[in-house]
Scaffold this active site. Structure first.
Site, PDB file in Angstrom:
ATOM      1  N   ASP A   1       4.451   3.432 -12.013  1.00  9.95           N
ATOM      2  CA  ASP A   1       3.295   4.329 -12.097  1.00  9.95           C
ATOM      3  C   ASP A   1       3.529   5.425 -13.137  1.00  9.95           C
ATOM      4  OD1 ASP A   1       1.210   6.060 -11.552  1.00  9.95           O
ATOM      5  OD2 ASP A   1       1.773   6.445  -9.452  1.00  9.95           O
TER       6      ASP A   1
ATOM      7  N   HIS B   1       0.553  11.038  -7.032  1.00 10.21           N
ATOM      8  CA  HIS B   1       1.428  10.346  -7.986  1.00 10.21           C
ATOM      9  C   HIS B   1       2.674  11.162  -8.321  1.00 10.21           C
ATOM     10  CE1 HIS B   1      -1.705   7.316  -8.859  1.00 10.21           C
ATOM     11  NE2 HIS B   1      -2.537   8.326  -8.642  1.00 10.21           N
TER      12      HIS B   1
HETATM   13 ZN   LIG Z   1      -4.141   3.593  -8.727  1.00  7.72          ZN
HETATM   14 ZN   LIG Z   2      -3.712   4.814  -5.611  1.00  3.39          ZN
END
Ligand SMILES: [Zn+2]
Ligand SMILES: [Zn+2]
Length: 614
Positions: free
Chosen positions: A253, A427
């Protein structure tokens, strides 16, 4: 530079030796044996045959490769879908949608082009989901209609998928397989493992695909939260174990790679909520992402503590809350804490909290409708406290700002991110990313989930941690990335792109239709209708001119009359020249009008001549 490269090569060698010691040993042994045999070759022909066979085996091993084919989620945020192919197995990770850009007029959602998966249908063993966000599961109903393969996901993820499939009448035909973190699904040549992570939705996992070449690790969306709301901390021990056993490729990510430090724990939002609830005298309205189950859980906890009832407004949030309560992801200490939005007026204002969608200022969302006095059940009144518990996704700032202005005008108090800690991201920031890289120690690295700038900076972060420069690769959708034990390279490409969904149509609206929509939206349309007698070619009725979105006809009668005259003249000329081809007549009408209208208005409406024949 050269020296540096050489250094890197040495480091690579050492790394691979540490990680794959048994494998390297075997190879060396095989090589040595081959050398010995080479000496004996002249003496013994039969031994030479054995040697050849061994060589082939070694060759085959060397040739062994994994293909990674991203079909979405790179150089864009959304429609995440990655295919991992090893021999006869294709493992698909996630199947997300993307919301349309501003110039995709009238498009509902955008999904990945899965031509490659359809072509290789027999190999596709399943779709493996990391979590229940739209950009990871939203394309499932459309993709499953094309290739009906088993779907694997954790409890909450599948709970949300089920609601989606039900809407598309697919629930009975799709095989959903519920998995738990640390479960391993064995396929013909690879096995797929799920590893717990933290994110802004419960039950998120990373996925490891174990192959004979090592593991391919896809982190999914993640952050590292040591005090998560559900107590389920990311399984760092397992990441470390898999790292020790050898990860050939990590895909991670990249959303927050630009942010230094750590993402704050979701628990900090709960503390901010408690403070707000303690001070509020009227109703509290909290807007957040529909799927943020943890956030809604914290609203419930604060409501319980301060004796308020919780009503939910907004269809997507109502759906997810229902699933989350049913599956135990939202728990309540007090029975009947949830009330219907219809019942809010039965309680005093200071006993009510409304959880709602619309934190992005989306025009049709519940909060926007409340702010614009268009909500059927909730009218904003002075004394209301509105908490926008989200940060605007880039591009939505103006929409959010408009809603905040409207709410203030109505006398509400508005608390948004700039004023208090009422939102944390889902995130990982730089330090968390570094931790993941360090635990997993991948041989090769491919950043995912981000625009180009995010991918680029994520690669730089990996380099800083010691990854050799040529071991990281920024890819685009449609690339075929080939990985062997010792190399990573792009080896061709497959069909990829975006498929537009508009109403019931999937893929029928393409660039030409979009271009027309754009043209219409900018300068409008002018239709010219003429009736021509077939035999003589002479005009018997018209031309009539109808326009939409170009000029207001009643105020532009002169312009329209002049236009009609020009069309008449053009038709006359055609008749004189004995032109009977419709296409030619039409293009003559267009030409004469285009020039005239531009000269008079500096606008370029779409001109649509219609010829009727009698
Ligand atoms: Zn995502
Ligand atoms: Zn997500």
């Amino acid at each position: 530079m050269k020296n540096e490269n050489e250094k890197e090569k040495v480091i690579v060698k050492n790394r691979s030796m540490v990680k794959n010691r048994p494998m390297v040993k075997n190879k060396t042994v095989a090589k040595d044996k081959a050398k010995v045999r080479e000496k004996a070759i002249v003496k013994d022909k039969s031994k030479a045959i054995v040697k050849d066979k061994n060589r082939e085996k070694v060759k085959e091993k060397v040739k062994d490769k994994i293909k990674i084919i991203p079909l979405g989620g790179l150089n864009e945020i959304g429609k995440n879908l990655t295919a991992i192919e090893y021999r006869n197995d294709i493992v698909v990770i996630d199947c997300g949608l993307k919301f349309p850009d501003e110039d995709m007029l009238g498009i509902d959602v955008v999904i990945p082009d899965i031509t490659y998966l359809k072509k290789n249908r027999d190999k596709v063993k399943g779709i493996f989901l990391t979590h229940g966000h739209e950009d990871h599961i939203g394309a499932l109903p459309y993709v499953l209609k094309e290739i009906n393969v088993p779907v694997y996901g954790t409890k909450l993820t599948l709970g949300i998928v089920e609601t989606k499939l039900k809407e598309h009448d697919l629930l009975d035909v799709v095989k959903l397989n519920r998995v738990k973190p640390r479960d391993i699904i064995r396929l013909s040549n690879v096995s797929v493992e799920f590893i717990r992570t933290s994110h802004s939705i419960a039950d998120s996992v990373a996925i490891a695909v174990h192959t004979p070449l090592g593991a391919i690790l896809h982190t999914g969306d993640f952050k590292i939260d040591y005090t998560p709301i559900d107590g389920c901390v990311a399984d760092l021990a397992r990441f470390s174990e898999i790292g020790k056993r050898g990860v050939i490729l990590m895909m991670a990510d990249s959303t927050n790679v630009e942010r230094p430090g750590y993402t704050m724990s979701e628990s900090t939002v709960g503390e901010a909520f408690q403070d707000i609830f303690a001070g509020a005298k009227g109703r509290i309205i909290v807007a957040t992402f529909a799927s943020n189950v943890h956030r809604i859980q914290q609203i419930v906890r604060a409501a319980e503590k301060y004796g308020r009832k919780v009503a939910v407004s907004g269809r997507s949030m109502e759906n997810i809350v229902e699933v989350a309560i049913k599956l135990g992801y939202i728990t309540t200490k007090k029975k009947d804490i949830f009330i219907s939005i219809d019942a809010i007026n039965k309680y005093p204002n200071n006993k009510i909290v409304i959880a709602t969608t619309g934190s992005q200022g989306e025009p049709m969302s519940a909060l926007s409708r409340m702010a614009a006095s268009e909500h059927r059940k909730v009218n904003i009144i002075p004394g209301d406290m509105v908490v926008i518990s989200a940060s605007p996704i880039p591009g939505n700032e103006k929409l959010v700002s408009r809603v905040i202005n409207q709410l203030f005008k109505k006398g509400a108090e508005v608390i948004y991110e700039k004023l208090a800690d009422i939102h944390v991201s889902g995130h990982a920031c730089q330090e968390e990313l570094k931790l993941m890289h360090t635990l997993v120690k991948p041989k090769f690295f491919m950043p995912v989930h981000g625009e180009y700038r995010h991918l680029k900076q994520h690669v730089e972060l990996a380099w800083k941690l010691g990854l050799p420069h040529n071991h990281a690769m920024i890819c685009d959708i449609g690339d075929v990335v080939e990985i062997t034990r010792s190399s990573i390279k792009k080896a061709g490409s497959v069909v990829s792109g975006q498929v537009f969904v508009d109403g019931l149509g999937v893929g029928d609206v393409g660039n030409i239709v979009l271009r027309d929509r754009k043209h219409l939206s900018q300068d409008g349309i002018l239709t010219v209708v003429v009736t021509i007698e077939k035999a003589s070619g002479s005009v018997v009725a018209g031309p009539d001119i109808i326009s939409r979105g170009f000029v207001y006809v009643r105020q532009s009668e002169d312009l329209i009359e002049e236009a009609k005259e020009l069309v008449k003249e053009a038709l006359q000329k055609c008749e004189e020249k004995h032109i009977t081809e419709w296409a030619t007549i039409k293009s003559n009408i267009k030409d004469v009008l285009r020039g005239f209208l531009y000269e008079r208005t500096k606008r370029k409406p779409m001109i649509l001549p219609i010829i009727m024949e009698i």
